[in-house]
Design an enzyme around this catalytic site. Structure first.
Site, short mmCIF file in Angstrom:
data_model
loop_
_atom_site.label_atom_id
_atom_site.label_comp_id
_atom_site.label_asym_id
_atom_site.label_seq_id
_atom_site.Cartn_x
_atom_site.Cartn_y
_atom_site.Cartn_z
N ASP A 298 60.01 31.91 56.17
CA ASP A 298 59.09 30.88 55.30
C ASP A 298 59.15 30.85 53.98
OD1 ASP A 298 57.84 30.84 58.15
OD2 ASP A 298 57.00 32.62 57.77
N ASP B 36 64.48 36.15 54.71
CA ASP B 36 63.17 35.79 55.18
C ASP B 36 63.43 34.17 55.61
OD1 ASP B 36 60.39 35.70 55.11
OD2 ASP B 36 60.42 34.56 53.28
#
Length: 281
Positions: free
Chosen positions: A40, A38
């Protein structure tokens, strides 16, 4: 085995299982490994929203509305008492409204680089080693993000780490001929449908079918499905960053991730794992 796994921020439900996965992956060799992460709050220290939300590209009114959306929907996203099925339509609603607000702002493509330059978008400490080491060992890195791909790419480009082994699945802006944002392209990727995103991109995973060993990194339970497109998976080691609401979410993270990093601002542990997997013990 890996001294960093004794760091105070590290929690593991089954350390023995972690050792076994690592040994199995080392035996298979780093040319069988791929990394899926991922962006963020996993590779960065906070959410991408901050970049646009704090920029001159959007009006104060728009900033207010985005903040209202965050205050409404983020508590739902991290509410451990609600099921993912229940959250799904609400996340779609959040992302769709946010994207509509951004489109109304007529954001210009040529301004994005400047916005990133002026922002304090912080990649986690240790990012240089993380990206460079993967590149040096030709290990593919798939960054899977519910954020905005154009901004994400600009962040890693300006950090000097957008190497050829990096691929990004995200939400991309669509600009008209004069370079003004008019829409977002393709299927919406939000926090809880990464599985669908993975399965839409079968070509990518097809190319990587000789890499059945996965290092997965995320910060939400929705990130656990990012590897669902991987073909004939042999081993997966899941590292989860638990950034806030620690007490109420810790158990569910320990049940889902192999290694949980509590309020850890760095990539020290993932880097130690990578070095171990590539024989730099």
């Amino acid at each position: 085995m890996i001294p960093e796994l004794s760091n105070p921020s590290v929690c593991m439900k089954d350390p023995q299982r972690v050792q076994e996965i690592l040994q199995s992956m080392v035996k298979a060799g780093s040319n069988t490994v791929q990394v899926i992460s991922d962006f963020d709050m996993t590779l960065t220290r906070f959410a991408y929203n901050d970049i646009l939300d704090n920029s001159k590209l959007i009006s104060e009114e728009c900033k207010e509305k985005l903040k209202e959306l965050l205050n409404t929907y983020y508590p739902i996203e991290i509410d451990s008492s609600r099921s993912i099925e229940e959250k799904l339509p609400l996340m779609v609603e959040w992302w769709t409204k946010a994207h509509e607000l951004l489109v109304q702002q007529k954001i210009r493509k040529d301004m994005l680089a400047m916005v990133v330059r002026e922002s304090d978008a912080m990649l986690r400490e240790g990012y240089q080693l993380f990206f460079d080491h993967l590149h040096e060992h030709s290990i593919p890195l798939l960054i899977f993000s519910a954020g905005i791909g154009d901004i994400l790419e600009e962040v890693i480009r300006q950090a000097g780490v957008f190497h050829p082994n990096v691929k990004v699945f995200s939400n991309y802006m669509d600009f008209d001929d004069s370079g003004v944002l008019t829409a977002f392209k393709g299927e919406l990727i939000h926090i809880y449908n990464k599985r669908e995103g993975a399965l839409l991109n079968t070509g990518h995973f097809q190319e990587l079918r000789t890499r059945p060993n996965v290092l997965l990194m995320g910060d939400s339970l929705g990130d656990l499905t990012m590897a669902d497109g991987v073909q004939d998976m042999e081993n997966i080691l899941k590292i989860g960053f638990l950034n806030d609401k620690v007490e109420e979410r810790k158990q569910s993270y320990l049940d889902s991730y192999d290694i949980v990093l509590v309020k850890d601002e760095t990539l020290e542990v993932p880097n130690a794992v990578l070095l171990y997997l590539t024989g730099n013990k």
